[in-house]
Design a protein around this motif. Structure first.
Motif, PDB file in Angstrom:
ATOM      1  N   PRO A  77       0.830  -1.263  -0.024  1.00 38.63           N
ATOM      2  CA  PRO A  77      -0.055   0.008   0.015  1.00 38.63           C
ATOM      3  C   PRO A  77       0.782   1.331   0.057  1.00 38.63           C
ATOM      4  CG  PRO A  77      -1.115  -1.514   1.432  1.00 38.63           C
ATOM      5  CD  PRO A  77       0.455  -2.016   1.167  1.00 38.63           C
ATOM      6  N   ASP A  90      -5.702  -5.689  -5.086  1.00 42.16           N
ATOM      7  CA  ASP A  90      -5.978  -5.832  -3.655  1.00 42.16           C
ATOM      8  C   ASP A  90      -4.987  -4.786  -2.802  1.00 42.16           C
ATOM      9  OD1 ASP A  90      -7.660  -7.985  -4.228  1.00 42.16           O
ATOM     10  OD2 ASP A  90      -6.228  -9.568  -3.611  1.00 42.16           O
ATOM     11  N   GLY A  91      -3.944  -4.682  -3.359  1.00 45.46           N
ATOM     12  CA  GLY A  91      -3.112  -3.890  -2.550  1.00 45.46           C
ATOM     13  C   GLY A  91      -3.598  -2.326  -2.445  1.00 45.46           C
ATOM     14  N   GLU A 133      -6.583  -1.610  -2.997  1.00 43.36           N
ATOM     15  CA  GLU A 133      -7.730  -1.538  -2.261  1.00 43.36           C
ATOM     16  C   GLU A 133      -7.396  -1.115  -0.652  1.00 43.36           C
ATOM     17  OE1 GLU A 133     -10.033  -4.817  -3.628  1.00 43.36           O
ATOM     18  OE2 GLU A 133     -10.965  -3.629  -5.160  1.00 43.36           O
ATOM     19  N   ARG A 134      -6.273  -2.056  -0.182  1.00 43.67           N
ATOM     20  CA  ARG A 134      -5.798  -1.907   1.026  1.00 43.67           C
ATOM     21  C   ARG A 134      -5.418  -0.281   1.528  1.00 43.67           C
ATOM     22  NH1 ARG A 134      -3.706  -6.693  -0.162  1.00 43.67           N
ATOM     23  NH2 ARG A 134      -1.455  -5.918  -0.093  1.00 43.67           N
TER      24      ARG A 134
END
Length: 82
Positions: free
Chosen positions: A26, A54-55, A57-58
């Motif tokens: 992130p 995914d990263g 979104e984190r």
């Protein structure tokens, strides 16, 4: 790596190494956004690797897994209707 990219985007080209992080960390996304004076909640990240989405979104970005142009068009249309 791709000399055409700076010609298209000028100084708005960033490499993860600038932020001492790499996708899907992130910190990579947040460093890039800070450089652009952008906020995660107002940013969409599109990638063809789920781990990178995914990263993002984190880090607080909206994410979309690119699987093809038609799916991307549908996703963007849905977002515009919100």
């Amino acid at each position: 790596m791709f000399p055409e990219i700076p010609k298209l985007f000028g100084s708005a080209v960033y490499a993860s190494a600038q932020f001492k992080a790499a996708k899907p960390d992130p910190a990579c996304y947040l460093g890039c956004l800070a450089a652009m004076d952008a906020r995660p909640a107002e940013t969409l990240f599109i990638d063809d690797a789920q781990v990178n989405v995914d990263g993002a979104e984190r880090a607080g970005l909206a994410g979309h897994l690119y699987t093809g142009l038609d799916a991307l068009r549908g996703f963007l249309k849905e977002q515009a209707e919100l």
